[in-house]
Design a protein around this motif. Sequence first.
Motif, PDB file in Angstrom:
ATOM      1  N   VAL A 184       0.842  -1.182   0.049  1.00 23.49           N
ATOM      2  CA  VAL A 184      -0.057   0.142   0.018  1.00 23.49           C
ATOM      3  C   VAL A 184       0.894   1.133  -0.112  1.00 23.49           C
ATOM      4  N   ARG A 185       0.430   2.522  -0.681  1.00 24.07           N
ATOM      5  CA  ARG A 185       0.912   3.559  -0.384  1.00 24.07           C
ATOM      6  C   ARG A 185       0.073   4.793  -0.309  1.00 24.07           C
ATOM      7  N   ILE A 186       0.520   5.814   0.277  1.00 22.64           N
ATOM      8  CA  ILE A 186      -0.324   6.884   0.324  1.00 22.64           C
ATOM      9  C   ILE A 186      -0.162   7.840  -0.784  1.00 22.64           C
ATOM     10  N   VAL A 236      -2.704  20.693   1.866  1.00 21.23           N
ATOM     11  CA  VAL A 236      -2.361  19.917   2.877  1.00 21.23           C
ATOM     12  C   VAL A 236      -1.119  19.146   2.792  1.00 21.23           C
ATOM     13  N   SER A 237      -0.340  19.378   3.592  1.00 22.51           N
ATOM     14  CA  SER A 237       0.860  18.227   3.678  1.00 22.51           C
ATOM     15  C   SER A 237       0.372  17.383   4.665  1.00 22.51           C
ATOM     16  N   LEU A 238       0.647  16.053   4.227  1.00 25.76           N
ATOM     17  CA  LEU A 238       0.485  14.921   5.326  1.00 25.76           C
ATOM     18  C   LEU A 238       1.959  14.520   6.005  1.00 25.76           C
ATOM     19  N   ASP A 239       1.959  15.138   7.333  1.00 28.52           N
ATOM     20  CA  ASP A 239       3.289  15.233   7.977  1.00 28.52           C
ATOM     21  C   ASP A 239       3.401  13.753   8.620  1.00 28.52           C
ATOM     22  N   GLU A 240       2.258  12.849   8.806  1.00 29.95           N
ATOM     23  CA  GLU A 240       2.529  11.532   9.388  1.00 29.95           C
ATOM     24  C   GLU A 240       1.256  10.792   9.089  1.00 29.95           C
ATOM     25  N   VAL A 251       3.713   4.672   8.841  1.00 24.17           N
ATOM     26  CA  VAL A 251       3.627   4.245   7.739  1.00 24.17           C
ATOM     27  C   VAL A 251       4.323   5.127   6.686  1.00 24.17           C
ATOM     28  N   ALA A 252       3.935   6.390   6.669  1.00 25.60           N
ATOM     29  CA  ALA A 252       4.789   7.315   5.990  1.00 25.60           C
ATOM     30  C   ALA A 252       4.847   8.778   6.470  1.00 25.60           C
ATOM     31  N   THR A 253       5.607   9.434   6.128  1.00 25.62           N
ATOM     32  CA  THR A 253       5.964  10.878   6.798  1.00 25.62           C
ATOM     33  C   THR A 253       6.390  12.060   5.431  1.00 25.62           C
ATOM     34  N   ASP A 254       6.124  13.183   5.844  1.00 29.06           N
ATOM     35  CA  ASP A 254       6.648  14.166   4.989  1.00 29.06           C
ATOM     36  C   ASP A 254       6.039  14.105   3.536  1.00 29.06           C
ATOM     37  N   ILE A 255       4.768  13.599   3.396  1.00 28.95           N
ATOM     38  CA  ILE A 255       4.062  13.794   2.174  1.00 28.95           C
ATOM     39  C   ILE A 255       3.893  15.260   1.619  1.00 28.95           C
ATOM     40  N   ALA A 256       4.608  15.982   0.637  1.00 29.91           N
ATOM     41  CA  ALA A 256       4.537  17.457   0.432  1.00 29.91           C
ATOM     42  C   ALA A 256       2.930  17.516   0.125  1.00 29.91           C
ATOM     43  N   ALA A 257       2.796  18.773   0.234  1.00 30.95           N
ATOM     44  CA  ALA A 257       1.245  19.277  -0.234  1.00 30.95           C
ATOM     45  C   ALA A 257       1.376  19.472  -1.807  1.00 30.95           C
ATOM     46  N   PRO A 258       0.464  18.906  -2.369  1.00 29.23           N
ATOM     47  CA  PRO A 258       0.513  19.252  -3.978  1.00 29.23           C
ATOM     48  C   PRO A 258       0.374  20.571  -4.220  1.00 29.23           C
ATOM     49  N   SER A 280       3.698   8.567  -1.187  1.00 31.48           N
ATOM     50  CA  SER A 280       4.617   7.925  -0.372  1.00 31.48           C
ATOM     51  C   SER A 280       5.307   6.668  -0.881  1.00 31.48           C
ATOM     52  N   GLU A 281       6.200   6.085  -0.268  1.00 33.99           N
ATOM     53  CA  GLU A 281       6.956   4.580  -0.497  1.00 33.99           C
ATOM     54  C   GLU A 281       5.821   3.840  -0.350  1.00 33.99           C
ATOM     55  N   TYR A 282       5.976   2.396  -0.768  1.00 31.15           N
ATOM     56  CA  TYR A 282       4.971   1.262  -0.314  1.00 31.15           C
ATOM     57  C   TYR A 282       5.522   0.682   1.094  1.00 31.15           C
ATOM     58  N   PHE A 283       4.460   0.086   1.679  1.00 32.91           N
ATOM     59  CA  PHE A 283       4.617  -0.388   3.027  1.00 32.91           C
ATOM     60  C   PHE A 283       3.552  -1.650   2.982  1.00 32.91           C
TER      61      PHE A 283
END
Length: 148
Positions: free
Chosen positions: A21-23, A41-45, A53-60, A71-74
């Motif tokens: 799965v990825r975000i 909105v940035s998804l910080d965690e 499972v994911a951190t620091d996903i920048a806001a589009p 994010s990367e897959y987990f």
Amino acid sequence: MLLATLVSLTSCEEETSTYQVRIVSECYQDVLGTGLPFLKVSLDEVKLNGEVVATDIAAPNGDGANYRTTSEYFDVESGIDYEVEVTCTTYFYDAENMEWPATGTTETYTAGTESWSNDESHDTFAMKFTCGGLLQAFRPVFETFYEN
């Protein structure tokens, strides 16, 4: 007798499947479809059952080239109800100065739960986050899709 009991107990255990799965974040909104920026909105965690499972996903940015961030897959396992907790930062566009502010409002909340069954027909999934509406206070909401 003890061996027969152990064999019968282990044969009753349900097998689990593991999926990738990825975000995916599409947390950007413009003003009523006009193309004028409104919020991002940035998804910080992102946590599933307390595990990051994911951190620091920048806001589009909404500019085509950066309309979606990932994010990367987990790994997730079938048969588990995952509580999805999100820490995010919301930025409202400063129309007067025609720029995004350097800082936004950060909050943590539970976005819902998700689970996968043993017999999914695909192995990879995306949890796509988009901006919720006014009733959700513009918090990110998610849907899960399979990926090819």
